[in-house]
Scaffold this active site. Structure first.
Site, PDB file in Angstrom:
ATOM      1  N   ASN A 142       3.351  -7.421  -6.306  1.00 48.58           N
ATOM      2  CA  ASN A 142       3.227  -6.906  -4.943  1.00 48.58           C
ATOM      3  C   ASN A 142       2.084  -6.964  -4.555  1.00 48.58           C
ATOM      4  OD1 ASN A 142       3.146  -5.007  -2.877  1.00 48.58           O
ATOM      5  ND2 ASN A 142       3.191  -2.852  -4.183  1.00 48.58           N
ATOM      6  N   PRO A 143       2.279  -7.675  -3.246  1.00 52.53           N
ATOM      7  CA  PRO A 143       0.513  -8.207  -2.710  1.00 52.53           C
ATOM      8  C   PRO A 143      -0.182  -6.966  -2.186  1.00 52.53           C
ATOM      9  CG  PRO A 143       2.476  -8.952  -1.590  1.00 52.53           C
ATOM     10  CD  PRO A 143       2.980  -8.145  -2.646  1.00 52.53           C
ATOM     11  N   ASN A 178      11.196  -2.592  -1.764  1.00 52.28           N
ATOM     12  CA  ASN A 178      12.434  -2.764  -2.605  1.00 52.28           C
ATOM     13  C   ASN A 178      13.100  -4.049  -2.651  1.00 52.28           C
ATOM     14  OD1 ASN A 178      12.546   0.087  -3.027  1.00 52.28           O
ATOM     15  ND2 ASN A 178      13.368   0.528  -0.900  1.00 52.28           N
ATOM     16  N   ASP A 202       2.229   1.948 -10.195  1.00 50.67           N
ATOM     17  CA  ASP A 202       3.519   2.773 -10.836  1.00 50.67           C
ATOM     18  C   ASP A 202       4.483   2.573  -9.896  1.00 50.67           C
ATOM     19  OD1 ASP A 202       1.962   3.457 -12.686  1.00 50.67           O
ATOM     20  OD2 ASP A 202       1.252   5.467 -11.915  1.00 50.67           O
ATOM     21  N   THR A 246      -2.879   4.037  -9.401  1.00 50.54           N
ATOM     22  CA  THR A 246      -3.062   5.068 -10.418  1.00 50.54           C
ATOM     23  C   THR A 246      -2.883   4.112 -11.915  1.00 50.54           C
ATOM     24  OG1 THR A 246      -2.031   6.702  -9.086  1.00 50.54           O
ATOM     25  CG2 THR A 246      -2.080   7.365 -11.458  1.00 50.54           C
ATOM     26  N   ARG A 315      -7.088   7.468  -1.356  1.00 55.53           N
ATOM     27  CA  ARG A 315      -6.490   8.366  -0.581  1.00 55.53           C
ATOM     28  C   ARG A 315      -5.874   9.361  -1.543  1.00 55.53           C
ATOM     29  NH1 ARG A 315      -3.154   4.081  -2.711  1.00 55.53           N
ATOM     30  NH2 ARG A 315      -0.731   4.759  -3.097  1.00 55.53           N
ATOM     31  N   ASP A 503       7.321   9.774 -10.112  1.00 56.74           N
ATOM     32  CA  ASP A 503       6.303   8.380 -10.344  1.00 56.74           C
ATOM     33  C   ASP A 503       5.933   7.865  -9.095  1.00 56.74           C
ATOM     34  OD1 ASP A 503       7.262   8.931 -12.997  1.00 56.74           O
ATOM     35  OD2 ASP A 503       8.482   7.131 -13.018  1.00 56.74           O
TER      36      ASP A 503
HETATM   37  C1  LIG Z   1     -11.538  18.148 -10.043  1.00 57.23           C
HETATM   38  C2  LIG Z   1     -10.905  16.899 -10.656  1.00 57.23           C
HETATM   39  C3  LIG Z   1      -9.490  17.174 -11.064  1.00 57.23           C
HETATM   40  C4  LIG Z   1      -8.828  15.888 -11.688  1.00 57.23           C
HETATM   41  C5  LIG Z   1      -7.515  16.322 -11.919  1.00 57.23           C
HETATM   42  C6  LIG Z   1      -6.610  14.796 -12.328  1.00 57.23           C
HETATM   43  C7  LIG Z   1      -5.537  14.912 -12.689  1.00 57.23           C
HETATM   44  C8  LIG Z   1      -4.723  13.747 -12.543  1.00 57.23           C
HETATM   45  C9  LIG Z   1      -3.368  13.393 -13.288  1.00 57.23           C
HETATM   46  C10 LIG Z   1      -2.831  12.214 -12.692  1.00 57.23           C
HETATM   47  C11 LIG Z   1      -1.239  12.223 -12.988  1.00 57.23           C
HETATM   48  C12 LIG Z   1      -0.792  11.103 -12.430  1.00 57.23           C
HETATM   49  C13 LIG Z   1       0.601  10.662 -12.866  1.00 57.23           C
HETATM   50  C14 LIG Z   1       1.057   9.673 -12.184  1.00 57.23           C
HETATM   51  C15 LIG Z   1       1.390   9.624 -11.078  1.00 57.23           C
HETATM   52  C16 LIG Z   1       1.767   8.122 -10.505  1.00 57.23           C
HETATM   53  O1  LIG Z   1       3.087   7.888 -10.875  1.00 57.23           O
HETATM   54  C17 LIG Z   1       1.750   8.140  -8.907  1.00 57.23           C
HETATM   55  C18 LIG Z   1       2.026   6.719  -8.109  1.00 57.23           C
HETATM   56  O2  LIG Z   1       0.878   5.749  -8.637  1.00 57.23           O
HETATM   57  P1  LIG Z   1       0.616   4.597  -7.896  1.00 57.23           P
HETATM   58  O3  LIG Z   1      -0.095   4.905  -6.515  1.00 57.23           O
HETATM   59  O4  LIG Z   1      -0.158   3.786  -8.689  1.00 57.23           O
HETATM   60  O5  LIG Z   1       1.997   4.208  -7.449  1.00 57.23           O
HETATM   61  N1  LIG Z   1       0.195   8.713  -8.247  1.00 57.23           N
HETATM   62  C19 LIG Z   1       0.017   9.993  -8.157  1.00 57.23           C
HETATM   63  O6  LIG Z   1       0.827  10.510  -7.674  1.00 57.23           O
HETATM   64  C20 LIG Z   1      -1.557  10.029  -8.002  1.00 57.23           C
HETATM   65  C21 LIG Z   1      -1.607  11.511  -8.428  1.00 57.23           C
HETATM   66  C22 LIG Z   1      -3.183  11.659  -8.298  1.00 57.23           C
HETATM   67  C23 LIG Z   1      -3.624  12.928  -7.937  1.00 57.23           C
HETATM   68  C24 LIG Z   1      -5.216  13.047  -8.045  1.00 57.23           C
HETATM   69  C25 LIG Z   1      -5.367  14.539  -7.688  1.00 57.23           C
HETATM   70  C26 LIG Z   1      -7.017  14.630  -7.312  1.00 57.23           C
HETATM   71  C27 LIG Z   1      -7.284  16.014  -7.449  1.00 57.23           C
HETATM   72  C28 LIG Z   1      -8.741  16.346  -6.877  1.00 57.23           C
HETATM   73  C29 LIG Z   1      -8.988  17.721  -6.912  1.00 57.23           C
HETATM   74  C30 LIG Z   1     -10.025  17.974  -6.446  1.00 57.23           C
HETATM   75  C31 LIG Z   1     -10.647  19.472  -6.170  1.00 57.23           C
HETATM   76  C32 LIG Z   1     -11.793  19.199  -5.672  1.00 57.23           C
HETATM   77  C33 LIG Z   1     -12.528  20.707  -5.281  1.00 57.23           C
HETATM   78  C34 LIG Z   1     -13.595  20.513  -4.578  1.00 57.23           C
HETATM   79  N1  LIG Z   2       5.651  -6.772   0.228  1.00 58.81           N
HETATM   80  C1  LIG Z   2       5.464  -5.483   0.066  1.00 58.81           C
HETATM   81  N2  LIG Z   2       5.300  -4.737   1.379  1.00 58.81           N
HETATM   82  C2  LIG Z   2       5.458  -3.384   1.357  1.00 58.81           C
HETATM   83  N3  LIG Z   2       5.468  -2.709   0.501  1.00 58.81           N
HETATM   84  C3  LIG Z   2       5.969  -3.088  -0.915  1.00 58.81           C
HETATM   85  C4  LIG Z   2       5.946  -4.519  -1.145  1.00 58.81           C
HETATM   86  N4  LIG Z   2       6.126  -4.916  -2.320  1.00 58.81           N
HETATM   87  C5  LIG Z   2       6.311  -3.266  -2.927  1.00 58.81           C
HETATM   88  N5  LIG Z   2       5.954  -2.573  -2.112  1.00 58.81           N
HETATM   89  C6  LIG Z   2       6.135  -1.127  -2.334  1.00 58.81           C
HETATM   90  O1  LIG Z   2       4.702  -0.826  -2.337  1.00 58.81           O
HETATM   91  C7  LIG Z   2       4.404   0.501  -2.890  1.00 58.81           C
HETATM   92  C8  LIG Z   2       3.326   0.768  -3.721  1.00 58.81           C
HETATM   93  O2  LIG Z   2       3.203  -0.234  -4.611  1.00 58.81           O
HETATM   94  P1  LIG Z   2       2.266  -0.105  -5.744  1.00 58.81           P
HETATM   95  O3  LIG Z   2       2.261  -1.564  -6.717  1.00 58.81           O
HETATM   96  O4  LIG Z   2       2.902   1.068  -6.864  1.00 58.81           O
HETATM   97  O5  LIG Z   2       0.689   0.184  -5.492  1.00 58.81           O
HETATM   98  P2  LIG Z   2       0.103   1.572  -5.398  1.00 58.81           P
HETATM   99  O6  LIG Z   2      -0.390   1.858  -6.772  1.00 58.81           O
HETATM  100  O7  LIG Z   2      -1.290   1.484  -4.560  1.00 58.81           O
HETATM  101  O8  LIG Z   2       0.777   2.725  -4.813  1.00 58.81           O
HETATM  102  C9  LIG Z   2       5.850   0.865  -3.563  1.00 58.81           C
HETATM  103  O9  LIG Z   2       6.694   1.832  -3.294  1.00 58.81           O
HETATM  104  C10 LIG Z   2       6.545  -0.524  -3.706  1.00 58.81           C
HETATM  105  O10 LIG Z   2       8.193  -0.188  -3.567  1.00 58.81           O
END
Ligand SMILES: CCCCCCCCCCCCC/C=C/[C@@H](O)[C@H](COP(=O)(O)O)NC(=O)CCCCCCCCCCCCCCC
Ligand SMILES: Nc1ncnc2c1ncn2[C@@H]1O[C@H](COP(=O)(O)OP(=O)(O)O)[C@@H](O)[C@H]1O
Ligand SMILES: [Ca+2]
Length: 554
Positions: A142-143, A178, A202, A246, A315, A503
């Site tokens: 995924n670029p 996709n 993820d 993540t 973000r 996820d």
């Molecule tokens: C106050 C610091 C609190 C830090 C709490 C961190 C808990 C993080 C648990 C993260 C579990 C992640 C589970 C995985 C989710 C991923 O599938 C999914 C997709 O990943 P991708 O973008 O790589 O495709 N990622 C996510 O849904 C991102 C979840 C990240 C949650 C970050 C939450 C940060 C909360 C900050 C609260 C700050 C309060 C500050 C008050 C002054």
């Molecule tokens: N070539 C593409 N252009 C746009 N979106 C894409 C492409 N390839 C994959 N994706 C989508 O990008 C989203 C985020 O991808 P991911 O590799 O998990 O990055 P991030 O961790 O930053 O969210 C996924 O939902 C995936 O389906």
């Protein structure tokens, strides 16, 4: 291990010193010879040893290596090269920082070409016996994932290692979301590959997961819309090269999110089975999940963050703060089938070779299934309430933001998911709970948090409810936060529920049925290693060690 188990034993040269090198089926080891030690006045002979299963490749001499040395040793190197011109290089896995691997090289010289070639042949013969190693991989990049470095990471750090290990690859750089999922579902000729590699985060992993699982079910005539269907495990392994935001699936299965470490786990053919949750709405299939299914807080964070994709991984922090300040809670009812084993608070962490995950429950022989049949409602429990977050963690969900994860004792392949219910509480309490994800304190040790290890659960949202906590307090408090969030907390009727973060993808329904499918997929990983992995045997036994001599082992 007796010396007669040796496959080869020779006196060779390493770093301009004479060394005895020995190889058996599991270990390659070398130490300075007596003569060389006396010349160097070394008190202790240091034995270096590496496991054959962690050798990446063996090649004839790599000329570049000599160029890296200092001027003095360059002269020595030249001399060694002239006297012992036949050399071979062994590339192998070396542990650097905690859980982090790199590919190191060791070069041996000899005056005898036939001997050098014999070493290469015999080591290659041993590597050929490691049949679980992949020879051919299908790679999707995924670029646009993470910091948009996926392509560069693959080309600069991973492809050269696959090349060195003689792994052939077909690489597809995705052109749209996709693309990888659809290609796997219908087009890819999976018979020609030993594994599929995902370069991204993820979300990208989730595409590969969906493509592979649905292809496998189609090929085996299983209808994934049946919530009770027993799904057929995928035969192709998945490798993850982390290049996302993540990278929790990589981090929680390897212990770090480093592309080189992941590439090496793929090369040595590690295998880690993993549970997959299937998610249904009524009788229609929605999605699969391997890490977090989060309603309330993590659903709202994800939904808000999607609009900020241009910011990259940051973000999530911004949306996290914003969602935290909104402090919403949601009403609903959750029913679940508790697992008959383990407890999310038992502090037994899932590690490489985890004994809890050794036994794969099958739907035919499990206690829980029998119990469910004999007493239809017996095992199920229902909890109604107002929740800030409902999280189902099928694995620890450890990631750089939270190195111990959402559920530190969750298992990768035990057929269960940890259901974490965070009830309505004050902002300060919720902040304390969140902060505990980043330190050693127990994030479940709060009166407003409960956690259950379950095999299935259903969630039904309360119709029409969504409140900001201040809305319902008897004397509504005006906080400095309200104006900041008012635009975003002005939910329309459609937003009276939260969304499920599956996820990293938003689910289109709030009412869901979730069922854990034990060990449905396998990753090229081994789980998190407990400590620096020891050699399987003591390399001192490779030599008949003389008495009164001091040896130290790597
Ligand atoms: C106050 C610091 C609190 C830090 C709490 C961190 C808990 C993080 C648990 C993260 C579990 C992640 C589970 C995985 C989710 C991923 O599938 C999914 C997709 O990943 P991708 O973008 O790589 O495709 N990622 C996510 O849904 C991102 C979840 C990240 C949650 C970050 C939450 C940060 C909360 C900050 C609260 C700050 C309060 C500050 C008050 C002054
Ligand atoms: N070539 C593409 N252009 C746009 N979106 C894409 C492409 N390839 C994959 N994706 C989508 O990008 C989203 C985020 O991808 P991911 O590799 O998990 O990055 P991030 O961790 O930053 O969210 C996924 O939902 C995936 O389906
Ligand atoms: Ca699990």
């Amino acid at each position: 291990m007796e010396t007669q188990d040796r496959l080869l034993f020779s006196k060779l040269f390493h770093k301009h010193r004479q060394v005895e090198v020995t190889l058996n089926r599991s270990v390659l080891a070398w130490k300075e010879t007596e003569k060389s030690r006396k010349r160097n006045r070394a008190e202790t002979a240091h034995i270096h040893a590496l496991q054959v299963c962690e050798i990446v490749a063996v090649h004839t001499k790599d000329d570049d290596q000599d160029n890296k040395e200092t001027r003095r040793s360059r002269a020595e190197a030249k001399q060694t090269s002239q006297l012992y011109p036949h050399a071979f290089t062994v590339s192998y896995v070396r542990r650097t920082r905690l859980h982090q691997w790199c590919c190191s090289e060791v070069m041996f010289h000899s005056a005898n070409q036939a001997l050098s070639e014999q070493w290469i042949t015999v080591i290659n013969e041993q590597l050929a016996l490691l049949t679980h190693r992949p020879k051919s991989l299908l790679v999707y990049i995924n670029p646009y994932g993470g910091k948009r470095r996926g392509k560069r990471i693959y080309e600069q750090k991973v492809a050269p290692l696959f090349g060195r290990a003689c792994i052939s690859t077909d690489v597809i750089v995705t052109e749209r979301a996709n693309h990888a999922r659809d290609h796997l579902k219908t087009e890819a000729n999976l018979d020609t590959y030993d594994g599929v590699v995902c370069v991204g985060g993820d979300g990208m992993f989730s595409e590969i997961l969906h493509g592979l699982i649905s292809r496998t079910q189609t090929d085996n005539g299983v209808d994934p819309n049946q919530p009770d269907a027993e799904l057929v495990p995928c035969s192709v392994h998945i490798g993850i090269i982390p290049a996302g935001s993540t990278d929790c699936i990589c981090f929680a299965t390897v212990g770090t999110n480093d592309p080189v470490t992941s590439a090496l786990h793929i090369i040595v053919g590690d295998s880690q089975p993993m549970d997959v949750c299937s998610v249904h709405h009524n009788d229609s299939f929605l999605r699969y999940s391997v890490s977090l299914l989060g309603y309330g807080f993590y659903g709202d964070v994800l939904k808000d963050s999607e609009r900020k994709r241009w910011m990259g991984p940051a973000r999530y922090d911004l949306s996290g703060v914003k969602t935290f300040l909104s402090h919403n809670y949601y009403e609903g009812s959750i029913s679940f089938l508790p697992a008959d084993m383990g407890d999310p608070r038992d502090k037994l962490q899932c590690r490489s070779g985890c004994s809890v995950c050794q036994h794969k429950p099958s739907s035919k022989d499990t206690q829980w299934e029998k119990k469910e049949k004999s007493d239809k409602v017996g095992g199920w429990r229902t909890i109604r309430g107002k929740f800030i977050a409902i999280n189902a963690a099928s694995m620890s969900c450890a990631c750089p933001r939270s190195p111990k994860g959402l559920s530190p004792s969750a298992h990768l392949a035990d057929g269960t998911t940890d259901l974490i219910l965070v009830r309505k509480c004050s902002r300060l309490d919720f902040l304390t709970h969140l902060l505990r994800h980043t330190n050693k304190e127990d994030q479940f040790d709060h009166s407003f948090v409960e956690v259950h290890r379950v095999r299935r659960f259903n969630f039904q949202p309360q119709q029409n409810e969504m409140h900001s906590l201040e809305d319902l307090t008897e004397t509504p408090k005006k906080t400095g936060f309200r104006p900041i969030c008012s635009a975003q907390t002005n939910y329309n009727s459609q937003d009276s529920h939260s969304s499920w973060n599956c996820d990293g993808e938003i689910l289109p329904h709030a009412a869901i049925r979730v069922s854990v499918q034990p060990q449905l997929i396998r990753l090229f990983a081994r789980g998190i290693e407990e400590q620096q992995q020891c050699l399987l045997e003591d390399p001192c036994t490779l030599w008949a060690l003389e008495p009164n001599t001091h040896y130290s082992v790597d």
